[in-house]
Design an enzyme around this catalytic site. Structure first.
Site, PDB file in Angstrom:
ATOM      1  N   THR A 176       0.850  -1.195   0.000  1.00 51.62           N
ATOM      2  CA  THR A 176       0.000   0.000   0.000  1.00 51.62           C
ATOM      3  C   THR A 176       0.884   1.243   0.000  1.00 51.62           C
ATOM      4  O   THR A 176       1.976   1.221   0.561  1.00 51.62           O
ATOM      5  CB  THR A 176      -0.853  -0.062   1.281  1.00 51.62           C
ATOM      6  OG1 THR A 176      -1.821  -1.066   1.104  1.00 51.62           O
ATOM      7  CG2 THR A 176      -1.521   1.257   1.595  1.00 51.62           C
ATOM      8  N   ASP A 207      -8.321  -0.949   5.754  1.00 52.37           N
ATOM      9  CA  ASP A 207      -8.291   0.280   6.558  1.00 52.37           C
ATOM     10  C   ASP A 207      -7.991   1.525   5.732  1.00 52.37           C
ATOM     11  O   ASP A 207      -8.349   2.637   6.127  1.00 52.37           O
ATOM     12  CB  ASP A 207      -7.207   0.157   7.635  1.00 52.37           C
ATOM     13  CG  ASP A 207      -5.833  -0.072   7.014  1.00 52.37           C
ATOM     14  OD1 ASP A 207      -5.711  -0.955   6.140  1.00 52.37           O
ATOM     15  OD2 ASP A 207      -4.883   0.633   7.386  1.00 52.37           O
ATOM     16  N   GLY A 230      -5.058  -4.702   7.469  1.00 49.96           N
ATOM     17  CA  GLY A 230      -6.142  -3.721   7.553  1.00 49.96           C
ATOM     18  C   GLY A 230      -7.218  -3.998   8.580  1.00 49.96           C
ATOM     19  O   GLY A 230      -7.732  -3.074   9.211  1.00 49.96           O
TER      20      GLY A 230
HETATM   21  N1  ASP Z   1      -3.622  -1.963   4.818  1.00 49.22           N
HETATM   22  C1  ASP Z   1      -3.894  -2.501   3.520  1.00 49.22           C
HETATM   23  C2  ASP Z   1      -5.196  -3.263   3.555  1.00 49.22           C
HETATM   24  O1  ASP Z   1      -5.447  -3.960   4.518  1.00 49.22           O
HETATM   25  C3  ASP Z   1      -2.834  -3.429   3.019  1.00 49.22           C
HETATM   26  C4  ASP Z   1      -1.417  -2.886   3.026  1.00 49.22           C
HETATM   27  O2  ASP Z   1      -1.063  -2.061   3.851  1.00 49.22           O
HETATM   28  O3  ASP Z   1      -0.621  -3.283   2.156  1.00 49.22           O
HETATM   29  O4  ASP Z   1      -5.946  -3.192   2.597  1.00 49.22           O
END
Ligand code: ASP
Length: 310
Positions: A176, A207, A230
């Site tokens: 992300t 999240d 998340g």
């Molecule tokens: N936080 C992101 C999610 O859960 C994933 C990530 O941080 O790569 O969608």
């Protein structure tokens, strides 16, 4: 004089150092540096924190190296569903989208939700209708195809498992993306964009687009962008928790950010990290994983581009 500062991330995860070649490492650091400079340039010119985080996140979305925009992971159905959010610290204005497909830069759509709609958060079909009302052109699935992401999906396809794209033991990297900034006018902004988790099903939303969980900005305290598992970041209301610890408990930015990532998130079993900035140009980038792709630059002359812990 009011300082300016920017921090960006390209995802936290269990990055296995031995699996990263020096050449690849240079590639990721270069991509982070380009995004950092693109955002910092805006700040240096007296531009807004909002514009700075937009520019940095768009650069990361256009890179196949990170799990956002072009590099987004595969869902259980073999598609790409993206989430993004932006928030401004001076007005608490915000925009978010989730489950969007075919959009080159989901962060731009999130900003359009903030600026061109009466709403804050649009999802799925509705978000796509909103994009079409603004004449967004949709890209073919092939734009989002990446051989490694496809292979990561093949390993989970047909199972109930889903995972961070950078938590695979085989070749663990990417993630992300997000940016936080403090501009020369003393305003903060945060932006986060993601493809979510590989093999996600049932319209799963992480999240990243959830204000207060993966993204938050408030001039009174800080701007925060998160990365990690998340589900735990939503349950821990992580980004807002950092802000609350500063506002109600008087913690400094770094104390608050570390308390949340190194203690509260771990207590509920979550892994990941965050980047945060305050109006004094302080930056904090804690994570409880082996590494986090991250970079920062301030008008005090500090600059960092890092992947692993020091
Ligand atoms: N936080 C992101 C999610 O859960 C994933 C990530 O941080 O790569 O969608």
């Amino acid at each position: 004089m009011q300082p300016c500062a920017i921090a960006i991330h390209g995802g936290a995860g269990t990055l296995v150092k031995g699996m990263m070649t020096p050449e690849k490492e240079r590639g990721y650091k270069k991509a982070l540096e380009i995004a950092l400079e693109r955002g910092y340039f805006v700040l240096e010119q007296g531009g807004t924190a909002t514009e700075a985080v937009m520019q940095a996140v768009m650069e990361l979305e256009d890179s196949p190296l990170f799990n956002a925009g072009k590099g987004s992971v595969f869902t259980a159905d073999g598609t790409h569903e993206m989430d993004a959010a932006i928030m401004e610290g001076n007005t608490l204005n915000a925009g978010a989208v989730s489950l969007v497909t075919g959009i080159k830069n989901p962060i731009v759509l999130a900003r359009d939700v903030m600026e061109k709609s009466e709403h804050v958060f649009l999802a799925g079909e509705g978000a796509m209708k909103f994009a079409s009302s603004l004449d967004y052109s949709l890209l073919d699935e092939s734009y989002f195809y990446d051989a490694l992401r496809f292979q990561q999906w093949q390993e989970l396809k047909g199972t109930d498992a889903f995972q961070l794209d950078h938590s695979s033991k085989k070749d663990s990297k990417f993630g992300t993306v997000g940016a936080v900034a403090c501009d020369l006018h003393g305003n903060l902004a945060a932006a986060t964009s993601t493809g979510g988790m590989t093999n996600k099903r049932f319209g799963r939303i992480g999240d990243s687009p959830v204000l207060g969980a993966g993204n938050y900005a408030n001039n009174k305290t800080c701007a925060v962008s998160c990365t990690g598992s998340g589900e735990f970041f939503i349950r821990g209301v992580v980004a807002y928790d950092v802000s609350c610890l500063m506002e109600y408990k008087g913690l400094t930015l770094n104390e608050a950010a570390r308390e949340v990532i190194e203690k509260r998130l771990l207590d509920i079993g979550g892994d990941g990290g965050l980047i945060a900035v305050d109006v004094h140009g302080n930056i904090s980038m804690p994570f409880n994983t082996e590494g986090m792709y991250r970079a920062s630059k301030t008008s005090f002359g500090d600059q960092t581009v890092q992947i692993y812990s020091n």
